[in-house]
Design an enzyme around this catalytic site. Structure first.
Site, PDB file in Angstrom:
ATOM      1  N   LYS A  11      -0.559 -30.302  42.067  1.00  0.00           N
ATOM      2  CA  LYS A  11      -1.096 -29.889  43.365  1.00  0.00           C
ATOM      3  C   LYS A  11      -2.569 -30.316  43.493  1.00  0.00           C
ATOM      4  CE  LYS A  11       2.146 -25.986  43.847  1.00  0.00           C
ATOM      5  NZ  LYS A  11       2.320 -24.516  43.950  1.00  0.00           N
ATOM      6  N   TYR A  51       9.266 -26.958  50.911  1.00  0.00           N
ATOM      7  CA  TYR A  51       9.477 -25.569  50.486  1.00  0.00           C
ATOM      8  C   TYR A  51      10.720 -24.930  51.103  1.00  0.00           C
ATOM      9  CZ  TYR A  51       5.361 -25.279  47.560  1.00  0.00           C
ATOM     10  OH  TYR A  51       4.470 -25.467  46.530  1.00  0.00           O
ATOM     11  N   ASN A 153      -1.935 -22.530  41.592  1.00  0.00           N
ATOM     12  CA  ASN A 153      -1.211 -22.551  40.312  1.00  0.00           C
ATOM     13  C   ASN A 153      -0.935 -23.962  39.810  1.00  0.00           C
ATOM     14  OD1 ASN A 153       0.826 -23.185  42.076  1.00  0.00           O
ATOM     15  ND2 ASN A 153       2.047 -21.348  41.714  1.00  0.00           N
ATOM     16  N   HIS A 156       3.782 -27.844  40.929  1.00  0.00           N
ATOM     17  CA  HIS A 156       5.107 -27.436  41.390  1.00  0.00           C
ATOM     18  C   HIS A 156       6.141 -28.043  40.452  1.00  0.00           C
ATOM     19  CE1 HIS A 156       8.754 -26.954  43.728  1.00  0.00           C
ATOM     20  NE2 HIS A 156       8.996 -28.222  43.440  1.00  0.00           N
ATOM     21  N   GLU A 167      14.920 -32.238  46.062  1.00  0.00           N
ATOM     22  CA  GLU A 167      13.479 -32.520  46.148  1.00  0.00           C
ATOM     23  C   GLU A 167      13.180 -33.974  45.771  1.00  0.00           C
ATOM     24  OE1 GLU A 167      11.831 -27.987  45.218  1.00  0.00           O
ATOM     25  OE2 GLU A 167      11.566 -29.538  43.695  1.00  0.00           O
TER      26      GLU A 167
HETATM   27  P1  GDP Z   1       7.437 -21.662  41.913  1.00  0.00           P
HETATM   28  O1  GDP Z   1       8.754 -22.370  41.957  1.00  0.00           O
HETATM   29  O2  GDP Z   1       7.103 -21.099  40.569  1.00  0.00           O
HETATM   30  O3  GDP Z   1       6.280 -22.469  42.477  1.00  0.00           O
HETATM   31  O4  GDP Z   1       7.570 -20.380  42.868  1.00  0.00           O
HETATM   32  P2  GDP Z   1       8.437 -20.132  44.190  1.00  0.00           P
HETATM   33  O5  GDP Z   1       9.346 -21.276  44.487  1.00  0.00           O
HETATM   34  O6  GDP Z   1       9.025 -18.767  44.075  1.00  0.00           O
HETATM   35  O7  GDP Z   1       7.309 -20.052  45.295  1.00  0.00           O
HETATM   36  C1  GDP Z   1       6.683 -21.211  45.796  1.00  0.00           C
HETATM   37  C2  GDP Z   1       5.229 -20.895  46.081  1.00  0.00           C
HETATM   38  O8  GDP Z   1       5.155 -19.763  46.969  1.00  0.00           O
HETATM   39  C3  GDP Z   1       4.427 -20.482  44.856  1.00  0.00           C
HETATM   40  O9  GDP Z   1       3.903 -21.591  44.149  1.00  0.00           O
HETATM   41  C4  GDP Z   1       3.351 -19.612  45.478  1.00  0.00           C
HETATM   42  O10 GDP Z   1       2.316 -20.427  46.029  1.00  0.00           O
HETATM   43  C5  GDP Z   1       4.069 -18.939  46.637  1.00  0.00           C
HETATM   44  N1  GDP Z   1       4.555 -17.601  46.260  1.00  0.00           N
HETATM   45  C6  GDP Z   1       5.729 -17.284  45.670  1.00  0.00           C
HETATM   46  N2  GDP Z   1       5.835 -15.961  45.458  1.00  0.00           N
HETATM   47  C7  GDP Z   1       4.687 -15.415  45.939  1.00  0.00           C
HETATM   48  C8  GDP Z   1       4.197 -14.069  46.007  1.00  0.00           C
HETATM   49  O11 GDP Z   1       4.818 -13.087  45.576  1.00  0.00           O
HETATM   50  N3  GDP Z   1       2.958 -13.894  46.580  1.00  0.00           N
HETATM   51  C9  GDP Z   1       2.231 -14.939  47.052  1.00  0.00           C
HETATM   52  N4  GDP Z   1       1.032 -14.703  47.587  1.00  0.00           N
HETATM   53  N5  GDP Z   1       2.656 -16.226  46.997  1.00  0.00           N
HETATM   54  C10 GDP Z   1       3.879 -16.466  46.438  1.00  0.00           C
HETATM   55 MG    MG Z   2      10.081 -22.873  43.485  1.00  0.00          MG
END
Ligand code: GDP
Ligand code: MG
Length: 198
Positions: A11, A51, A153, A156, A167
Protein backbone atom coordinates in the site's frame (compact mmCIF):
# COMPACT_ATOMS: atom_id res chain seq x y z
CA UNK A 1 0.79 -30.79 -6.22
CA UNK A 2 -1.61 -27.88 -6.54
CA UNK A 3 0.09 -24.53 -6.78
CA UNK A 4 -1.84 -21.44 -5.87
CA UNK A 5 -1.34 -17.82 -6.83
CA UNK A 6 -2.13 -14.91 -4.55
CA UNK A 7 -2.21 -11.12 -4.88
CA UNK A 8 -0.14 -8.89 -2.63
CA UNK A 9 -0.32 -5.09 -2.81
CA UNK A 10 2.22 -2.93 -0.99
CA UNK A 11 0.00 0.00 0.00
CA UNK A 12 1.11 3.66 -0.35
CA UNK A 13 2.52 3.75 3.21
CA UNK A 14 4.62 0.65 2.50
CA UNK A 15 6.11 2.31 -0.58
CA UNK A 16 6.72 5.59 1.30
CA UNK A 17 8.40 3.72 4.16
CA UNK A 18 10.81 2.12 1.63
CA UNK A 19 9.63 -1.34 2.62
CA UNK A 20 9.11 -2.82 -0.88
CA UNK A 21 12.37 -4.77 -0.69
CA UNK A 22 11.84 -5.92 2.89
CA UNK A 23 8.32 -7.17 2.12
CA UNK A 24 9.34 -8.82 -1.14
CA UNK A 25 12.24 -10.50 0.64
CA UNK A 26 9.94 -12.18 3.15
CA UNK A 27 7.96 -13.89 0.39
CA UNK A 28 11.12 -14.80 -1.53
CA UNK A 29 12.86 -16.35 1.43
CA UNK A 30 9.92 -18.57 2.35
CA UNK A 31 10.20 -20.08 -1.15
CA UNK A 32 7.36 -18.39 -3.04
CA UNK A 33 7.89 -17.40 -6.67
CA UNK A 34 7.16 -13.90 -8.01
CA UNK A 35 5.23 -14.33 -11.28
CA UNK A 36 3.98 -10.76 -11.82
CA UNK A 37 4.78 -7.30 -10.51
CA UNK A 38 3.89 -3.69 -11.33
CA UNK A 39 3.64 -0.22 -9.81
CA UNK A 40 0.47 1.80 -10.31
CA UNK A 41 -1.43 4.72 -8.79
CA UNK A 42 -4.95 3.34 -8.39
CA UNK A 43 -8.16 5.32 -8.86
CA UNK A 44 -11.00 5.42 -6.32
CA UNK A 45 -13.20 3.43 -8.70
CA UNK A 46 -10.55 0.72 -9.00
CA UNK A 47 -10.14 0.51 -5.21
CA UNK A 48 -13.90 0.15 -4.73
CA UNK A 49 -13.98 -2.66 -7.32
CA UNK A 50 -11.04 -4.34 -5.58
CA UNK A 51 -12.58 -4.31 -2.09
CA UNK A 52 -16.08 -5.26 -3.24
CA UNK A 53 -14.95 -8.10 -5.52
CA UNK A 54 -16.52 -10.44 -2.96
CA UNK A 55 -20.18 -9.36 -2.88
CA UNK A 56 -20.29 -10.40 0.80
CA UNK A 57 -17.32 -8.20 1.82
CA UNK A 58 -19.48 -5.20 2.78
CA UNK A 59 -21.73 -7.24 5.05
CA UNK A 60 -18.99 -9.43 6.60
CA UNK A 61 -16.60 -6.52 7.28
CA UNK A 62 -19.43 -4.39 8.70
CA UNK A 63 -20.57 -7.16 11.05
CA UNK A 64 -16.97 -7.91 12.09
CA UNK A 65 -16.34 -4.25 12.87
CA UNK A 66 -19.53 -3.87 14.96
CA UNK A 67 -18.59 -7.01 16.90
CA UNK A 68 -15.07 -5.77 17.61
CA UNK A 69 -16.36 -2.39 18.85
CA UNK A 70 -18.74 -4.18 21.25
CA UNK A 71 -16.02 -6.58 22.45
CA UNK A 72 -13.98 -3.54 23.48
CA UNK A 73 -17.00 -2.09 25.29
CA UNK A 74 -17.29 0.72 22.71
CA UNK A 75 -20.31 1.93 20.74
CA UNK A 76 -20.01 1.37 16.96
CA UNK A 77 -20.63 4.44 14.76
CA UNK A 78 -23.71 2.63 13.40
CA UNK A 79 -25.63 -0.62 13.96
CA UNK A 80 -25.95 -1.05 10.19
CA UNK A 81 -23.06 -3.17 8.81
CA UNK A 82 -23.38 -1.63 5.33
CA UNK A 83 -23.21 1.90 6.70
CA UNK A 84 -20.03 0.99 8.63
CA UNK A 85 -18.46 -0.51 5.51
CA UNK A 86 -19.41 2.62 3.58
CA UNK A 87 -17.24 4.63 5.97
CA UNK A 88 -14.36 2.10 5.87
CA UNK A 89 -14.48 1.94 2.08
CA UNK A 90 -14.36 5.73 1.80
CA UNK A 91 -11.30 5.83 4.02
CA UNK A 92 -9.67 3.05 2.00
CA UNK A 93 -10.33 4.91 -1.26
CA UNK A 94 -8.72 8.11 0.11
CA UNK A 95 -5.75 6.13 1.42
CA UNK A 96 -5.02 3.89 -1.55
CA UNK A 97 -4.87 6.67 -4.16
CA UNK A 98 -2.33 8.83 -2.30
CA UNK A 99 0.65 7.43 -4.18
CA UNK A 100 2.04 4.46 -6.03
CA UNK A 101 1.32 0.93 -4.85
CA UNK A 102 3.20 -2.20 -5.86
CA UNK A 103 1.06 -5.14 -6.92
CA UNK A 104 2.62 -8.60 -6.98
CA UNK A 105 1.48 -12.12 -7.73
CA UNK A 106 3.20 -14.84 -5.70
CA UNK A 107 3.02 -18.55 -6.60
CA UNK A 108 3.59 -21.73 -4.64
CA UNK A 109 1.81 -24.48 -2.73
CA UNK A 110 -0.56 -23.02 -0.14
CA UNK A 111 0.49 -19.56 -1.38
CA UNK A 112 -2.69 -17.86 -0.11
CA UNK A 113 -2.41 -19.13 3.47
CA UNK A 114 1.38 -18.81 3.64
CA UNK A 115 1.23 -15.17 2.55
CA UNK A 116 -1.57 -14.36 5.02
CA UNK A 117 0.48 -15.94 7.79
CA UNK A 118 3.52 -13.81 6.92
CA UNK A 119 1.40 -10.65 6.58
CA UNK A 120 -0.32 -11.03 9.97
CA UNK A 121 -3.74 -9.96 11.15
CA UNK A 122 -5.44 -6.83 9.82
CA UNK A 123 -4.95 -4.43 12.72
CA UNK A 124 -1.24 -3.73 13.37
CA UNK A 125 -1.93 -3.32 17.11
CA UNK A 126 -2.74 -7.03 17.36
CA UNK A 127 -0.63 -8.48 14.49
CA UNK A 128 1.87 -10.99 15.84
CA UNK A 129 5.54 -10.14 16.22
CA UNK A 130 7.40 -11.68 13.27
CA UNK A 131 4.68 -10.81 10.78
CA UNK A 132 5.02 -7.91 8.33
CA UNK A 133 2.24 -5.90 9.96
CA UNK A 134 3.52 -6.81 13.44
CA UNK A 135 7.14 -5.89 12.71
CA UNK A 136 6.97 -2.77 10.58
CA UNK A 137 4.04 -0.61 11.58
CA UNK A 138 2.15 0.75 14.56
CA UNK A 139 -1.49 1.67 14.09
CA UNK A 140 -4.86 0.75 15.54
CA UNK A 141 -8.55 0.98 14.66
CA UNK A 142 -8.96 3.21 17.71
CA UNK A 143 -6.52 5.79 16.32
CA UNK A 144 -7.52 5.52 12.65
CA UNK A 145 -11.24 5.75 13.47
CA UNK A 146 -10.64 8.75 15.71
CA UNK A 147 -8.68 10.46 12.92
CA UNK A 148 -11.24 9.46 10.27
CA UNK A 149 -8.84 7.51 8.05
CA UNK A 150 -8.02 3.95 7.02
CA UNK A 151 -5.83 1.87 9.28
CA UNK A 152 -2.28 1.96 7.86
CA UNK A 153 -1.39 -1.69 7.64
CA UNK A 154 1.19 -1.55 4.82
CA UNK A 155 -0.06 -4.35 2.67
CA UNK A 156 -3.02 -6.16 1.14
CA UNK A 157 -3.06 -9.93 0.65
CA UNK A 158 -5.86 -12.09 -0.77
CA UNK A 159 -7.85 -13.90 1.91
CA UNK A 160 -8.94 -17.03 0.01
CA UNK A 161 -8.06 -18.87 -3.20
CA UNK A 162 -11.29 -17.69 -4.81
CA UNK A 163 -10.62 -14.07 -3.78
CA UNK A 164 -7.04 -14.40 -5.06
CA UNK A 165 -8.15 -15.59 -8.49
CA UNK A 166 -10.64 -12.75 -8.84
CA UNK A 167 -8.19 -10.12 -7.59
CA UNK A 168 -5.40 -11.33 -9.87
CA UNK A 169 -7.79 -11.08 -12.85
CA UNK A 170 -8.62 -7.53 -11.78
CA UNK A 171 -5.06 -6.31 -11.30
CA UNK A 172 -3.18 -8.20 -14.04
CA UNK A 173 -3.63 -9.09 -17.70
CA UNK A 174 -2.86 -12.73 -18.56
CA UNK A 175 0.29 -11.72 -20.47
CA UNK A 176 1.65 -9.84 -17.44
CA UNK A 177 2.00 -13.11 -15.51
CA UNK A 178 4.98 -15.26 -16.37
CA UNK A 179 5.30 -19.04 -16.12
CA UNK A 180 8.92 -19.96 -15.45
CA UNK A 181 11.05 -22.34 -13.43
CA UNK A 182 13.17 -21.39 -10.45
CA UNK A 183 16.18 -23.59 -9.70
CA UNK A 184 14.98 -23.84 -6.08
CA UNK A 185 11.64 -25.35 -7.18
CA UNK A 186 13.40 -28.73 -7.35
CA UNK A 187 14.52 -28.49 -3.73
CA UNK A 188 11.11 -27.32 -2.56
CA UNK A 189 8.89 -29.68 -4.51
CA UNK A 190 10.68 -32.71 -6.05
CA UNK A 191 9.91 -36.01 -4.31
CA UNK A 192 13.55 -37.14 -4.43
CA UNK A 193 16.40 -34.78 -3.64
CA UNK A 194 18.70 -36.72 -5.96
CA UNK A 195 21.23 -35.31 -8.40
CA UNK A 196 22.87 -33.24 -5.70
CA UNK A 197 26.10 -35.24 -5.34
CA UNK A 198 28.65 -35.15 -8.16
P1 GDP B 1 -7.41 -7.72 5.30
O1 GDP B 1 -7.78 -8.76 4.28
O2 GDP B 1 -6.57 -8.24 6.42
O3 GDP B 1 -6.82 -6.46 4.70
O4 GDP B 1 -8.78 -7.26 6.00
P2 GDP B 1 -10.28 -7.18 5.44
O5 GDP B 1 -10.40 -7.74 4.06
O6 GDP B 1 -11.17 -7.71 6.51
O7 GDP B 1 -10.51 -5.61 5.40
C1 GDP B 1 -9.97 -4.81 4.37
C2 GDP B 1 -9.58 -3.47 4.95
O8 GDP B 1 -10.72 -2.89 5.60
C3 GDP B 1 -8.51 -3.55 6.02
O9 GDP B 1 -7.20 -3.55 5.49
C4 GDP B 1 -8.81 -2.31 6.85
O10 GDP B 1 -8.27 -1.15 6.21
C5 GDP B 1 -10.33 -2.20 6.77
N1 GDP B 1 -10.97 -2.81 7.94
C6 GDP B 1 -11.32 -4.11 8.12
N2 GDP B 1 -11.87 -4.32 9.32
C7 GDP B 1 -11.88 -3.10 9.94
C8 GDP B 1 -12.34 -2.67 11.23
O11 GDP B 1 -12.83 -3.42 12.07
N3 GDP B 1 -12.18 -1.33 11.51
C9 GDP B 1 -11.63 -0.46 10.62
N4 GDP B 1 -11.50 0.82 10.96
N5 GDP B 1 -11.18 -0.84 9.39
C10 GDP B 1 -11.30 -2.16 9.06
MG1 MG C 1 -9.29 -8.93 2.86
Amino acid sequence: MIKERTLVVVKPDGVQRSLIGEITGRFERVGLKLVGVKMIVPTKEFIETHYTIDPEWRRITGEKTIKSYKEKGQTPPSEDPLEITGIILNHLKNYMITGPVVAMVWEGVHAVKIVRKLVGSTEPLSSDVGTIRGDYVIDSYQLSDKDGRAVRNLIHASGTVDEANKEIDLWFKKEELIDYKLVQDKILYDVNLDGMLE
